[in-house]
Design a protein around this motif. Structure first.
Motif, short mmCIF file in Angstrom:
data_model
loop_
_atom_site.label_atom_id
_atom_site.label_comp_id
_atom_site.label_asym_id
_atom_site.label_seq_id
_atom_site.Cartn_x
_atom_site.Cartn_y
_atom_site.Cartn_z
N UNK A 1 77.16 -27.92 -55.44
CA UNK A 1 78.55 -28.13 -54.41
C UNK A 1 78.40 -28.18 -52.43
N UNK A 2 77.08 -26.90 -52.19
CA UNK A 2 77.35 -27.83 -50.95
C UNK A 2 76.28 -28.50 -51.30
N UNK A 3 75.55 -28.77 -52.43
CA UNK A 3 74.00 -30.06 -51.93
C UNK A 3 75.13 -31.65 -51.95
N UNK A 4 76.52 -31.70 -52.00
CA UNK A 4 77.50 -32.75 -52.30
C UNK A 4 78.06 -32.80 -51.05
N UNK A 5 77.94 -31.39 -50.35
CA UNK A 5 78.52 -31.11 -48.85
C UNK A 5 77.54 -31.95 -47.64
N UNK A 6 76.41 -32.39 -48.21
CA UNK A 6 75.39 -32.55 -47.01
C UNK A 6 75.36 -32.16 -45.76
N UNK A 7 75.29 -31.27 -45.39
CA UNK A 7 75.63 -30.08 -44.40
C UNK A 7 74.14 -30.51 -43.29
N UNK A 8 74.42 -30.48 -42.36
CA UNK A 8 72.89 -30.83 -41.64
C UNK A 8 71.26 -30.60 -41.78
N UNK A 9 72.59 -29.18 -41.29
CA UNK A 9 70.97 -28.25 -41.45
C UNK A 9 71.55 -27.21 -42.40
N UNK A 10 71.03 -26.54 -43.65
CA UNK A 10 71.82 -25.64 -43.63
C UNK A 10 71.05 -24.74 -44.17
N UNK A 11 70.95 -23.27 -43.93
CA UNK A 11 70.35 -22.15 -44.47
C UNK A 11 71.11 -20.92 -45.11
N UNK A 12 71.06 -20.75 -45.65
CA UNK A 12 71.27 -19.60 -46.84
C UNK A 12 71.44 -17.90 -46.33
N UNK A 13 73.17 -17.40 -46.75
CA UNK A 13 73.00 -16.39 -46.27
C UNK A 13 73.39 -15.22 -46.89
N UNK A 14 72.39 -14.12 -47.82
CA UNK A 14 72.74 -13.27 -48.12
C UNK A 14 73.96 -11.78 -47.32
N UNK A 15 74.97 -11.61 -47.97
CA UNK A 15 75.18 -10.22 -47.39
C UNK A 15 74.47 -8.72 -47.06
N UNK A 16 73.70 -8.79 -48.22
CA UNK A 16 73.15 -8.04 -47.86
C UNK A 16 72.20 -7.12 -48.98
N UNK A 17 71.37 -6.83 -48.78
CA UNK A 17 69.88 -7.16 -49.70
C UNK A 17 69.47 -6.98 -50.89
N UNK A 18 70.42 -6.80 -51.24
CA UNK A 18 71.43 -6.51 -53.09
C UNK A 18 71.36 -7.88 -53.35
N UNK A 19 71.94 -8.91 -52.64
CA UNK A 19 72.11 -9.97 -52.71
C UNK A 19 71.05 -10.84 -53.17
N UNK A 20 69.79 -10.05 -51.99
CA UNK A 20 69.38 -10.91 -51.43
C UNK A 20 68.56 -12.29 -52.77
N UNK A 21 68.33 -12.10 -53.95
CA UNK A 21 67.29 -12.60 -54.68
C UNK A 21 68.51 -13.96 -55.44
N UNK A 22 69.87 -13.63 -56.10
CA UNK A 22 70.85 -14.84 -56.18
C UNK A 22 70.87 -15.86 -54.87
N UNK A 23 70.91 -15.46 -53.40
CA UNK A 23 71.27 -16.21 -52.50
C UNK A 23 69.73 -17.31 -52.15
N UNK A 24 68.46 -16.40 -53.02
CA UNK A 24 66.92 -16.85 -52.72
C UNK A 24 67.40 -17.95 -53.73
N UNK A 25 67.65 -17.84 -55.19
CA UNK A 25 67.99 -19.47 -56.02
C UNK A 25 68.28 -20.05 -55.07
N UNK A 26 69.93 -20.13 -54.44
CA UNK A 26 70.45 -20.73 -54.02
C UNK A 26 70.49 -21.40 -53.23
N UNK A 27 69.35 -21.07 -52.27
CA UNK A 27 68.26 -22.03 -50.91
C UNK A 27 67.48 -22.55 -52.01
N UNK A 28 66.91 -22.16 -52.50
CA UNK A 28 65.70 -22.70 -52.91
C UNK A 28 66.34 -24.37 -54.02
N UNK A 29 68.03 -23.76 -54.24
CA UNK A 29 68.42 -24.83 -55.11
C UNK A 29 68.33 -26.39 -53.52
N UNK A 30 68.82 -25.43 -52.58
CA UNK A 30 69.18 -26.72 -51.32
C UNK A 30 67.97 -26.77 -50.88
#
Ligand code: R5P
Length: 316
Positions: A157-186
């Motif tokens: 979805x966010x790839x489709x949004x074509x944000x100019x300068x995206x950065x993915x943010x995890x809300x806590x350390x526990x969520x860092x892995x899934x956020x890293x996966x999303x960042x990798x995809x983007x």
């Protein structure tokens, strides 16, 4: 898609719209059953379709009223078992009590494990679920658990949004892995909020930021939002640190009533949820909300479970 002969999909009262979408995707009718409470609050279930030797899938996420909906599911499993279903899969798009997954204080329960026990004792043969709060919850079961993830869909979805300068943010350390996966995809960088929770209060406070967000379009990623406190704190922190825009990508919109005030703030550009749960406590009036349906994903997984295909291949 091949037509099914021996599959039967039923829904409790938690999220019938999702079950109907899953069945549309599978091109089969949603099974007919009665699930209601008597005036003494006891729940009654009766399958109106034959389930003998069928591959039965019971769709019921843990939405409010959580305990009632859980009980409905358990009673549906029992009814299917006693009606000689061939195999029973509990399809739980949101696993309630997932946050109670460890004894992290003296004299507290591990309710996620207790719920797993309930499901097995009731007679479930398998569980199909989506983005557990902690993957280790799979280990609370002695029956097969297939855990799907909606994060690739949120990333698309966010790839489709074509944000100019995206950065993915995890809300806590526990969520860092899934956020890293999303960042990798983007193909973008990751930042992590070091969140501190105060005792058992539902209020969380965002404290420190690891990473760079100034001049970036932040995509805050979380598995679930309840009160909205975690995400609202993260949004404020992003703005304080000079983010250009702030977006939220979340799988499970648990959303207590107060979340609709907490998150309806001008600092937030948009929120994107899946339909793993219905929004039952309110709606957002100012912040644009996007919804991604997980029905095709759940439908494909049901198809693969039924036909002996690989569920993991859905994500390769
Ligand atoms: C916490 O570990 C989860 O990933 C969510 O951040 C949390 O459950 C959200 O809760 P609330 O919206 O009440 O802050």
């Amino acid at each position: 898609m091949q037509p099914f002969r021996d599959i039967a999909v039923f829904s409790g009262n938690a999220h019938r719209a999702l079950a109907e979408s899953v069945c549309r995707h599978l091109e089969i009718p949603l099974g007919d059953c009665e699930v209601f409470a008597f005036s003494n609050e006891e729940i009654f279930v009766r399958f109106l379709d034959n389930v003998r030797e069928k591959d039965v899938f019971l769709i019921q996420p843990g939405v409010s009223p959580v305990n009632n909906n859980l009980m409905e599911l358990l009673i549906m499993i029992d009814a299917a078992k006693r009606a000689s279903a061939g195999r029973i899969t509990a399809v739980i798009p949101y696993y309630a009590y997932g946050r109670s997954d460890k004894k992290d204080q003296p004299r507290v329960p591990v309710t996620a494990r207790l719920v797993a026990n309930f499901l097995e004792v009731a007679g479930a043969d398998r569980v199909l679920t989506l983005d557990l709060h902690a993957g280790q919850i799979q280990g609370f079961f002695n029956i097969p658990v297939d855990e799907l993830t909606a994060f690739p869909m949120l990333a698309d979805y966010f790839r489709g949004e074509r944000l100019p300068s995206p950065v993915v943010v995890a809300t806590d350390v526990g969520g860092a892995k899934r956020a890293r996966d999303v960042a990798k995809r983007l193909g973008c960088e990751l930042a992590i909020v070091d969140k501190r929770r105060i005792g058992n209060e539902e209020q969380a406070e965002a404290m420190t930021l690891i990473g760079e967000v100034e001049g970036h379009d932040c995509i805050i990623v979380d598995d679930e939002i309840l009160t909205g406190g975690t995400v609202a704190s993260a949004v404020r922190l992003m703005r304080e640190r000079g983010a250009t825009s702030v977006h939220v990508a979340c799988v499970h919109p648990v959303l207590a009533p107060r979340a609709f005030d907490t998150l309806d703030i001008p600092e937030l550009n948009q929120i994107v949820f899946t339909d793993s749960l219905p929004l039952i406590h309110g709606e957002f009036t100012n912040v644009p909300v996007g919804e991604i349906s997980v029905a095709p994903l759940i439908g494909d997984a049901i198809h693969r479970i039924h036909s002996g295909g690989s569920v993991g291949a859905l994500f390769r």
